[in-house]
Design an enzyme around this catalytic site. Structure first.
Site, PDB file in Angstrom:
ATOM      1  N   HIS A 148       0.836  -1.203   0.000  1.00 62.73           N
ATOM      2  CA  HIS A 148       0.000   0.000   0.000  1.00 62.73           C
ATOM      3  C   HIS A 148       0.866   1.246   0.000  1.00 62.73           C
ATOM      4  O   HIS A 148       2.093   1.172   0.144  1.00 62.73           O
ATOM      5  CB  HIS A 148      -0.950  -0.004   1.204  1.00 62.73           C
ATOM      6  N   HIS A 283     -12.376  -4.840  30.047  1.00 67.81           N
ATOM      7  CA  HIS A 283     -12.505  -5.487  28.737  1.00 67.81           C
ATOM      8  C   HIS A 283     -12.107  -6.953  28.870  1.00 67.81           C
ATOM      9  O   HIS A 283     -10.991  -7.260  29.285  1.00 67.81           O
ATOM     10  CB  HIS A 283     -11.638  -4.769  27.708  1.00 67.81           C
ATOM     11  N   HIS A 327     -11.063  -0.069  35.201  1.00 74.00           N
ATOM     12  CA  HIS A 327     -10.590   1.296  35.052  1.00 74.00           C
ATOM     13  C   HIS A 327     -11.752   2.236  34.733  1.00 74.00           C
ATOM     14  O   HIS A 327     -12.855   1.799  34.419  1.00 74.00           O
ATOM     15  CB  HIS A 327      -9.526   1.393  33.951  1.00 74.00           C
ATOM     16  N   GLU A 341     -10.111   4.152  22.152  1.00 75.33           N
ATOM     17  CA  GLU A 341      -9.798   2.879  22.789  1.00 75.33           C
ATOM     18  C   GLU A 341      -9.568   1.873  21.658  1.00 75.33           C
ATOM     19  O   GLU A 341     -10.434   1.707  20.806  1.00 75.33           O
ATOM     20  CB  GLU A 341     -10.963   2.379  23.645  1.00 75.33           C
TER      21      GLU A 341
END
Length: 397
Positions: A148, A283, A327, A341
């Site tokens: 690319h 997460h 968090h 994020e």
């Protein structure tokens, strides 16, 4: 929240490592006062901080700058932020006409356009090609191994490149000029079927970034491949995507569910208004890599064994949260805080502390935490990624 409980000094005076209860003392030695003012929660940690965590913050302003005719770049990798093992990033700017040369690498590339406009090109393993113009708030994704290029248009551009390997360095990519420079010219002649002197002026080393003319309209550069165009778009217009709106801000989530080509990187663009916060959460699928776009904020990260540590962030900073650590992020300024994020994953996933509690038997939660109806009746079964409650918001002193 009364911020003076752990930050007793007025913002316009020289800060000292002293809490309002007298803990600490005056720092009379050599010091970087401006740095201390930018990191008040390192100088005077909240009383709830405990134990030690690795450094979870690094600023692109502290990164080495590579300057070329045509643009500049700087990177944050595991070298600069050792805890960041899953992702690395490059902040790059191209002048009008400036080119990040034709190249490829062993890692996938995910990008967020910060400002200006650029033209990107690629070809896949089936000979299908892709060319597109991108602007502020747009994304692109190139799978690992696909060649690319990037070129600044008439207003130039700046962008963030994210790679799915913390060890990645943009100076170690596979570049077309570097390969030509390290291939005998008779081999080049045999490969392309042209005389050796056709290669008299090829570069002697990797070009990386160079200055060229601003390209014409995209229609003037389009090429028809006998194999067609790449079927899955390499670009996504994130700012055109309707946000999830909540009191205090918004979130735009992008992953393989709405940007199908992005198989190894998922992200969320988060907006936190003054007085609001990214709710307490974690997460369950991977570490979180953050990039702060505007404003200022602070994040406390909660780890096992009663460990918690607070860090302060500003525009241009990188933050990091290890897998599954709890968090939150508060806006500690007077302007809106925007940040990304980013995860090495095909899907965005988070677990809300509030929602978890709301969907767990109330008697169990109440007995576990020794809380009463005031809290239990306020819990929400719907997830609000950003929260702001009248009378319960943080504002800087």
């Amino acid at each position: 929240m009364d911020n003076q409980t752990h930050r007793p000094f007025p913002s316009k005076t020289i800060p000292q490592p002293i809490r309002s209860d007298g803990a600490g003392g005056v720092d009379r030695g050599p010091r970087d006062v401006m740095r201390d003012m930018q990191n008040p929660d390192l100088l005077v940690p909240p009383v709830t901080d405990a134990g030690l965590l690795p450094n979870l913050r690094f600023s692109f302003s502290d990164a080495h700058m590579t300057l070329n005719h045509g643009g500049w770049s700087r990177e944050v990798t595991i070298r600069e932020l050792p805890v960041a093992t899953t992702l690395a990033a490059v902040n790059m700017s191209l002048t009008p006409g400036g080119v990040r040369e034709l190249h490829w690498h062993q890692q996938a590339e995910w990008s967020y356009m910060l400002l200006g406009h650029a033209r990107i090109t690629s070809v896949d393993q089936h000979g299908r090609n892709f060319i597109a113009d991108v602007g502020p708030g747009d994304l692109w994704y190139f799978p690992a191994g696909l060649p690319h290029s990037i070129q600044g248009l008439e207003d130039g551009c700046e962008f963030l490149l994210v790679f799915d390997d913390g060890h990645f360095s943009d100076l170690d990519t596979l570049s077309i000029s570097d390969w030509f420079a390290h291939t005998p010219k008779d081999v080049l002649s045999a490969n392309f079927g042209v005389p050796i002197d056709a290669f008299n002026h090829i570069p002697s080393e990797q070009v990386y970034i160079y200055q060229d003319n601003v390209p014409g309209p995209i229609e003037s550069q389009k090429l028809d491949s006998p194999y067609g165009t790449i079927p899955q778009s390499f670009t996504h217009r994130l700012l055109a995507q309707p946000p999830i709106k909540t009191p205090g801000g918004s979130v735009r989530i992008v992953d393989s569910s709405n940007f199908p080509i992005s198989k190894t990187v998922a992200a969320a663009l988060v907006e936190i208004e003054p007085g609001a916060m990214r709710e307490m959460h974690w997460h369950p699928n991977n570490d979180e890599w953050q990039y702060y776009l505007t404003g200022q904020g602070r994040m406390t990260v909660f780890a096992p064994n009663g460990i918690a540590r607070t860090f302060d962030y500003r525009a241009g900073d990188v933050g990091y949260v290890p897998f599954a650590y709890g968090h939150y992020i508060q806006n500690t300024g007077t302007e809106t805080l925007w940040f990304l994020e980013i995860f090495k994953s095909d899907r965005f996933q988070d677990v809300s502390l509030n929602q978890w509690m709301a969907l767990t038997p109330a008697e169990l939660v109440a007995s576990n935490l020794h809380v009463g109806p005031e809290l239990m009746n306020a819990l929400r079964k719907e997830k609000w990624p950003v929260v702001k409650y009248p009378g319960f918001s943080y504002y800087p002193k």
